[in-house]
Design a protein around this motif. Structure first.
Motif, short mmCIF file in Angstrom:
data_model
loop_
_atom_site.label_atom_id
_atom_site.label_comp_id
_atom_site.label_asym_id
_atom_site.label_seq_id
_atom_site.Cartn_x
_atom_site.Cartn_y
_atom_site.Cartn_z
N LEU A 163 0.83 -1.21 0.00
CA LEU A 163 0.00 0.00 0.00
C LEU A 163 0.87 1.26 0.00
O LEU A 163 0.52 2.25 -0.64
CB LEU A 163 -0.93 0.00 1.21
CG LEU A 163 -2.06 -1.05 1.20
CD1 LEU A 163 -2.83 -1.00 2.52
CD2 LEU A 163 -3.00 -0.80 0.02
N GLY A 164 2.00 1.20 0.70
CA GLY A 164 2.93 2.33 0.70
C GLY A 164 3.46 2.61 -0.69
O GLY A 164 3.56 3.77 -1.12
N ASN A 165 3.82 1.55 -1.43
CA ASN A 165 4.29 1.72 -2.81
C ASN A 165 3.20 2.33 -3.69
O ASN A 165 3.48 3.23 -4.50
CB ASN A 165 4.71 0.37 -3.38
CG ASN A 165 6.01 -0.14 -2.80
OD1 ASN A 165 6.83 0.64 -2.31
ND2 ASN A 165 6.22 -1.44 -2.86
N ALA A 166 1.97 1.82 -3.54
CA ALA A 166 0.86 2.33 -4.36
C ALA A 166 0.56 3.79 -4.04
O ALA A 166 0.36 4.61 -4.95
CB ALA A 166 -0.38 1.46 -4.12
N LEU A 167 0.54 4.12 -2.76
CA LEU A 167 0.26 5.52 -2.36
C LEU A 167 1.35 6.45 -2.87
O LEU A 167 1.06 7.55 -3.35
CB LEU A 167 0.16 5.59 -0.84
CG LEU A 167 -0.12 6.97 -0.24
CD1 LEU A 167 -1.46 7.51 -0.74
CD2 LEU A 167 -0.11 6.91 1.29
N ALA A 168 2.60 6.00 -2.80
CA ALA A 168 3.71 6.84 -3.28
C ALA A 168 3.60 7.10 -4.77
O ALA A 168 3.85 8.22 -5.24
CB ALA A 168 5.04 6.15 -2.96
N GLY A 169 3.23 6.07 -5.54
CA GLY A 169 3.08 6.25 -6.98
C GLY A 169 1.99 7.23 -7.33
O GLY A 169 2.17 8.11 -8.19
N ALA A 170 0.85 7.10 -6.66
CA ALA A 170 -0.27 8.01 -6.92
C ALA A 170 0.10 9.44 -6.53
O ALA A 170 -0.20 10.40 -7.26
CB ALA A 170 -1.50 7.54 -6.15
N MET A 171 0.75 9.60 -5.39
CA MET A 171 1.16 10.92 -4.92
C MET A 171 2.15 11.57 -5.89
O MET A 171 2.03 12.74 -6.24
CB MET A 171 1.79 10.80 -3.53
CG MET A 171 2.44 12.06 -3.01
SD MET A 171 3.77 11.71 -1.84
CE MET A 171 4.99 10.93 -2.93
N ALA A 172 3.12 10.78 -6.33
CA ALA A 172 4.14 11.31 -7.23
C ALA A 172 3.53 11.76 -8.56
O ALA A 172 3.87 12.82 -9.09
CB ALA A 172 5.22 10.26 -7.47
N TRP A 173 2.63 10.95 -9.12
CA TRP A 173 2.03 11.29 -10.41
C TRP A 173 1.16 12.54 -10.30
O TRP A 173 1.20 13.41 -11.18
CB TRP A 173 1.21 10.13 -10.95
CG TRP A 173 0.72 10.35 -12.35
CD1 TRP A 173 -0.54 10.68 -12.76
CD2 TRP A 173 1.53 10.32 -13.54
NE1 TRP A 173 -0.58 10.82 -14.12
CE2 TRP A 173 0.66 10.61 -14.62
CE3 TRP A 173 2.86 10.06 -13.79
CZ2 TRP A 173 1.13 10.65 -15.94
CZ3 TRP A 173 3.32 10.11 -15.10
CH2 TRP A 173 2.46 10.40 -16.15
N LEU A 174 0.41 12.65 -9.21
CA LEU A 174 -0.41 13.84 -9.00
C LEU A 174 0.47 15.07 -8.87
O LEU A 174 0.18 16.12 -9.45
CB LEU A 174 -1.26 13.66 -7.74
CG LEU A 174 -2.20 14.82 -7.38
CD1 LEU A 174 -3.22 15.05 -8.49
CD2 LEU A 174 -2.91 14.54 -6.05
N GLY A 175 1.57 14.96 -8.13
CA GLY A 175 2.48 16.09 -7.99
C GLY A 175 3.12 16.47 -9.31
O GLY A 175 3.29 17.67 -9.60
N TYR A 176 3.48 15.48 -10.12
CA TYR A 176 4.06 15.75 -11.44
C TYR A 176 3.06 16.50 -12.32
O TYR A 176 3.43 17.48 -12.99
CB TYR A 176 4.49 14.44 -12.10
CG TYR A 176 4.45 14.48 -13.61
CD1 TYR A 176 5.43 15.16 -14.33
CD2 TYR A 176 3.43 13.84 -14.32
CE1 TYR A 176 5.38 15.23 -15.72
CE2 TYR A 176 3.38 13.90 -15.70
CZ TYR A 176 4.35 14.59 -16.39
OH TYR A 176 4.29 14.65 -17.75
N ARG A 177 1.81 16.06 -12.33
CA ARG A 177 0.80 16.72 -13.18
C ARG A 177 0.61 18.18 -12.76
O ARG A 177 0.48 19.07 -13.61
CB ARG A 177 -0.53 15.96 -13.08
CG ARG A 177 -0.51 14.55 -13.65
CD ARG A 177 -0.27 14.55 -15.14
NE ARG A 177 -1.30 15.31 -15.85
CZ ARG A 177 -1.27 15.56 -17.15
NH1 ARG A 177 -0.25 15.12 -17.88
NH2 ARG A 177 -2.22 16.25 -17.72
#
Length: 445
Positions: A419-433
């Motif tokens: 879940l930590g990996n999944a949350l990090a990926g979603a957070m990173a992509w949102l920040g990039y956008r």
């Protein structure tokens, strides 16, 4: 973007990525081969080598951070049509990077006794480490210079040469390791020190071939280098500093994670270690992509081609998610037989099965996070890249891993880490956008 354009872009990404993927795979094999041969010498040499790993990771983190800055600055200059400045930067980073790595090597040689004592090495082990460490530091410096040379090729859009050289150096090391460690004919057995000499010879071959390959390409410009130092020292430090810190965070997080796992017993630690090695090999495509794409993105940055940045990142993220999700699900289904193949101990095998079932499927979003971090350095957001790395490890991964272990033992730990990996990926992509939208809005003002 229509289907044909999407297919063509994905093909270009793959053409840039696969040489670096093979190169990264070779480097992973490089380290594994060293450990396998040294392990045959006995427990003491293997322990001595293991004590050097934290300091080796320190040198690699600084080296990679500088390599990221090299590729970013030169690719941006090329994208902006500043070929002469790109050449001056090439000279600057080779000489400056070499000086920094040499100073670091001398420092680590001078403080080796107190450093290894602090890490827990006994007097006897430090006597074993000392001759090995001297040669290993020389090998690290030569390897760093070769790596900086590879970064020049990557910055100019050539990923095949550095990928090929990574494979060549790994093969040279594979051939020389048994000869120099155990001896052959007139060659005496050098033991642990032989592993360091093999690394030095392998990196030297890579550095020599790279130096010859750079001749006549016009990528190194000596005129006005001192002026370039004044102009580029600040931007270089602004990228290299955060990138170095980002590279040093994962080893620290790994130490903390291992400490949490250790509370669950030795068999859990053994299974966790095997899972970590499996992770390195299973995300090798992502690792290759994080090395191949930043120079491309840097040229887009230099040329102001933000629509191309958006298309490349979207296509790369899709490739990472689909590949890692497919591979992760396959590993999850085959978790039990794979664990039985890797270990014989029943308790370790049981723990490993649980970890493989939950962790690999989450590597898709973990890969997206890693992709965003590498892209952020190329796109002029180095502090954002460092912040994402920090949040991934210390706000997403470690807290959920700890919470999962507290609630559900090893199974809970595995779920928490996933879940930590999944949350990090979603957070990173949102920040990039958000960062991309803000940058494009500023460009249009």
């Amino acid at each position: 973007m229509n289907h044909g354009e999407h297919t063509g872009l994905s093909r270009r990404i793959w053409q840039q990525t696969w040489p670096m993927t093979l190169g990264v795979l070779s480097l992973l094999g490089f380290n594994l081969v060293d450990s396998v041969f040294v392990a045959r010498l006995g427990t003491e040499p293997l322990a001595a080598q293991s004590f050097t790993f934290p300091l080796v990771f320190l040198t690699i983190g600084i080296q990679v951070g500088m390599g990221i800055a090299i590729a970013a600055l030169i690719s941006r200059a090329i994208g902006a049509g500043q070929e002469e400045r790109a050449g001056r930067l090439g000279v600057l980073v080779l000489t400056g990077g070499g000086a920094v790595m040499a100073a670091l090597a001398l420092l680590l040689w001078a403080v080796q006794d107190p450093a290894f004592a602090l890490l827990g090495a006994s007097d006897r082990l430090r006597d074993v480490i000392r001759p090995f460490w001297t040669v290993q530091l020389c090998a690290s410096w030569v390897g760093a210079m070769a790596y900086f040379g590879y970064s020049l090729f990557r910055a100019h859009g050539n990923t095949r040469f550095p990928g090929t050289m990574m494979m060549v150096t790994s093969l040279v090391n594979l051939v020389l390791d048994p000869i120099l460690i155990f001896g052959l004919g007139p060659v005496p057995a050098l033991g642990l020190e032989g592993a360091a000499w093999a690394s030095l010879a392998a990196f030297s071959s890579g550095g020599l071939i790279t130096a010859l390959a750079l001749r006549g390409r016009g990528w190194l410009e000596r005129d006005d280098v001192l002026l370039e130092v004044r102009e580029s020292a600040g931007p270089f430090a602004a990228i290299a500093g955060p990138a170095m810190i980002s590279q040093l965070m994962p080893p620290l997080a790994a130490m903390l994670a291992t400490g949490l796992v250790a509370r669950l017993g030795e068999s859990a630690v053994a299974a966790w270690g095997l899972t970590s090695r499996l992770e390195s090999f299973s995300i090798v495509l992502v690792l290759g992509m994080t090395m191949a794409l930043p120079p491309w993105l840097g040229r887009c940055y230099g040329g102001g081609r933000w629509q191309e940045v958006e298309r490349v990142m979207a296509a790369a993220a899709r490739m990472v998610v689909f590949w890692q999700l497919g591979l992760g699900l396959m590993l999850a289904v085959l978790a039990a037989p794979l664990a039985a193949l890797l270990v014989e101990d029943g308790a370790v095998r049981e723990h490993l099965t649980v970890l493989i079932r939950f962790l690999p499927p989450s590597y898709g979003l973990l890969g997206v996070c890693m992709l965003v971090v590498s892209a952020s350095n190329a796109l002029g957001w180095p502090v954002r890249a460092m912040t994402i790395s920090f949040l991934r490890l210390f706000a997403c991964y470690l807290p959920l891993l700890s919470l999962g272990a507290w609630l559900g033992g090893l199974t809970g730990l595995a779920i928490g880490a996933a879940l930590g990996n999944a949350l990090a990926g979603a957070m990173a992509w949102l920040g990039y956008r958000r960062a991309l939208a803000a940058t494009r809005e500023q460009q249009n003002l």
